[in-house]
Enzyme design. Structure first.
Site, mmCIF file in Angstrom:
data_model
loop_
_atom_site.group_PDB
_atom_site.id
_atom_site.type_symbol
_atom_site.label_atom_id
_atom_site.label_comp_id
_atom_site.label_asym_id
_atom_site.label_seq_id
_atom_site.Cartn_x
_atom_site.Cartn_y
_atom_site.Cartn_z
ATOM 1 N N GLY A 98 19.532 24.231 19.130
ATOM 2 C CA GLY A 98 19.384 23.592 17.828
ATOM 3 C C GLY A 98 19.019 24.570 16.730
ATOM 4 N N GLY B 295 26.286 31.013 13.192
ATOM 5 C CA GLY B 295 26.601 31.593 14.507
ATOM 6 C C GLY B 295 26.888 30.502 15.527
ATOM 7 N N HIS B 296 26.103 29.411 15.485
ATOM 8 C CA HIS B 296 26.362 28.288 16.397
ATOM 9 C C HIS B 296 27.661 27.571 16.011
ATOM 10 C CE1 HIS B 296 21.798 28.406 16.562
ATOM 11 N NE2 HIS B 296 22.117 28.482 17.832
ATOM 12 N N LYS C 177 25.919 37.700 20.606
ATOM 13 C CA LYS C 177 24.648 38.301 20.181
ATOM 14 C C LYS C 177 23.705 38.386 21.389
ATOM 15 C CE LYS C 177 21.254 36.201 17.979
ATOM 16 N NZ LYS C 177 20.004 36.493 18.732
#
Ligand code: PAF
Length: 281
Positions: A30, A35-36, A150
């Site tokens: 969450g 990036g998510h 990452k």
């Protein structure tokens, strides 16, 4: 987008979808950032249905780490996932994932790669990651799963788990999204003060410089690592490690053989930042 917090409902929905096509899983903790969202964007064209999970996993945080303060933004996460075309958000409670207690939970331990680099200073971290990802895989039973590069070492731990346990899942690594100044996007960047935020991109600059020197043919790995640690510490970081490793297995490299990856973990104020750059040669 459907939001589900129970296993039966999740299984019924995913089973129905799998009859007509393939299903991707994007596991997250969450507090979503670009990036998510890049993971969902990568999944969308490859899968008929995209399931995202949001679960802050207590098992992967060590004693004294930031489990309690880890940023939680459930409403915003749901909005963002919906805006990216996710089909289902699985957001289980801790009691659903670990109904007995964390201590009594069966664990998945991936040997070798889990013990290196971040595994040295965070000894139980990758056991926690592998355990929760294994559970999520069993709950969702995805055909594909997406993880950010990452967390390069995490990606390798998950790939090895999938191989070793013969899980029928294709694991896909997605390139790191960066801020305009190069700082890798991370939920933990929120811990940085404005002054620390101006220092943080130096990590990427130092790693980029090191990668350039490697591309030009240097194989003085120990010297380059020490120099990078010195530069980072002089800039205000407290460096956990800078390591030049083989991209295939994160072991010590042999000159002129195989792809490399330069990885680093540093502390800056309350934040522990990690980053890496792959080096082809
Ligand atoms: O990378 C993360 O956000 C987490 O480690 C993961 C893979 C969702 C497991 O909790």
């Amino acid at each position: 987008m459907i939001t589900i917090d129970a296993i039966q409902g999740l299984r019924a929905q995913v089973d129905a979808w799998r009859r007509g096509g393939n299903v991707a899983l994007v596991p997250t903790m969450g507090n979503l950032h670009d990036g998510h969202l890049a993971l969902v964007q990568a999944a969308r064209p490859l899968a008929d249905r995209v399931v995202a999970s949001v679960f802050v996993n207590p098992l992967q945080f060590g004693a004294g780490e930031d489990f309690d303060s880890y940023p939680r933004t459930p409403e915003r996460d749901a909005e963002l996932l919906e805006s990216q075309g996710a089909d289902l958000l699985f957001a289980p409670a801790v009691e659903l994932m670990y109904p007995k207690s964390c201590e009594e939970q069966t664990r998945v331990e991936v040997p070798g790669v889990s013990t290196l680099l971040c595994g040295v200073t965070r000894p139980q971290h990758f056991v926690g990651v592998a355990t929760v990802v294994c559970k999520l895989f069993n709950m969702v039973q995805p055909d594909l799963a997406f993880f950010g590069k990452k967390d390069f070492q995490q990606l390798m731990v998950i790939r090895q788990m999938v191989d070793d346990l013969a899980m029928p899942i294709r694991v896909i690594g997605v390139d790191t999204r960066r801020e305009p100044d190069g700082l890798a996007m991370s939920s933990r960047n929120a811990y940085l003060t404005p002054e620390q935020r101006t220092i943080a991109p130096i990590l990427y600059r130092v790693l980029t410089g090191l990668a350039e020197i490697l591309r030009s043919g240097s194989s003085d790995y120990a010297g380059l690592q020490s120099q990078a640690v010195r530069e980072l510490n002089e800039s205000g970081f407290c460096t956990d490690y800078v390591a030049i490793r083989r991209a295939a297995d994160l072991l010590e490299p042999v000159p002129d053989e195989g792809e490399l990856v330069v990885l680093a973990a540093v502390h800056l104020g309350q934040a522990r930042l990690i980053d890496n750059i792959e080096v082809s040669r």
